[in-house]
Design a protein around this motif. Structure first.
Motif: not given
Length: 249
Positions: A180, A212-213, A216-217, A220
């Motif tokens: 990241f 970067l939000v 993460k999805e 994940d």
């Protein structure tokens, strides 16, 4: 990185040899923003066309075997974002999964899965015009002679509707894995260079609060993939070195 690309090109080429003339080979390349997936997908598609040209001189230029389809063209337009319940948030989060037309992406993948026959028509995918910051409909032609399609986009391996349904129709799912912090540095540079942010501070804020939000999805909720490709710092692998623009959203 060059060795990985050669291996991936050869893998797709070898698989293509066994694909019936009435079918296409579909590959989807995904990863978080700043992973380098666009560069990888474009280069793989170009090199497949080079292989085709070597084997079919005289016809390959007019009839490329591979097409490269970025997911950018499936962005919702700014007018569509304006019509959302919270337009300010929608514009700020542009690039998140809900700001894409996933159903249209799925529809195109389904059409590309239909058998190719003498009466098959050319299909069209949208592109994205960064000058007007909106998609352009029917801008990328996919003729019946195109037998390999390389898609790329953040959500090509996302285990959420409708992306997972499109993923199931792919022959190959690839994911470009990147640290990241490495992605953030690339994004800051890209946003400033593209004029999306006025300086590195603003670019960093955009990366942290949106890109970067989304990343993460993407990580994940990733489906199992056929290839996990590690993206590392490589000067020779920079988009401008390869003749491509940076990914922009």
């Amino acid at each position: 990185m060059e060795e990985q690309v050669d291996r991936l090109v050869n893998k797709v080429w070898d698989k293509y040899q066994d694909v019936p003339a009435s079918k296409r080979l579909l590959v989807a390349v995904s990863g978080i923003p700043g992973s380098g997936k666009t560069t990888l997908a474009a280069i793989v598609s170009n090199r497949l066309n080079e292989k085709h040209a070597q084997q079919s001189p005289g016809t390959a230029n007019s009839n490329p075997v591979s097409a490269f389809i970025p997911m950018d063209g499936f962005h919702l337009s700014r007018t569509q974002l304006d019509a959302m319940p919270d337009p300010d948030s929608a514009h700020a989060r542009r690039g998140a999964a809900f700001t894409f037309d996933g159903e249209s992406f799925l529809s195109l993948v389904k059409q590309l899965r239909d058998p190719i026959c003498p009466e098959s028509a050319t299909l069209y995918a949208p592109s994205f015009d960064h000058a007007i910051k909106d998609p352009v409909k029917n801008d990328i032609a996919i003729s019946p002679s195109v037998r390999i399609v390389i898609f790329e986009g953040n959500y090509c391996s996302l285990n959420k509707e409708p992306w997972n349904r499109a993923a199931k129709l792919m022959d190959e799912l690839w994911f470009v894995d990147v640290d990241f912090e490495v992605a953030r540095k690339r994004l800051v540079h890209r946003h400033v260079k593209a004029g999306i942010a006025k300086d590195e501070q603003e670019a960093g804020k955009r990366a942290d609060e949106n890109d970067l939000v989304n990343g993460k999805e993407i990580v994940d909720s990733r489906l199992d993939v056929h290839e996990l490709i590690k993206s590392e710092e490589d000067v020779d692998w920079a988009p401008e070195k390869q003749g491509f623009d940076d990914e922009k959203h």
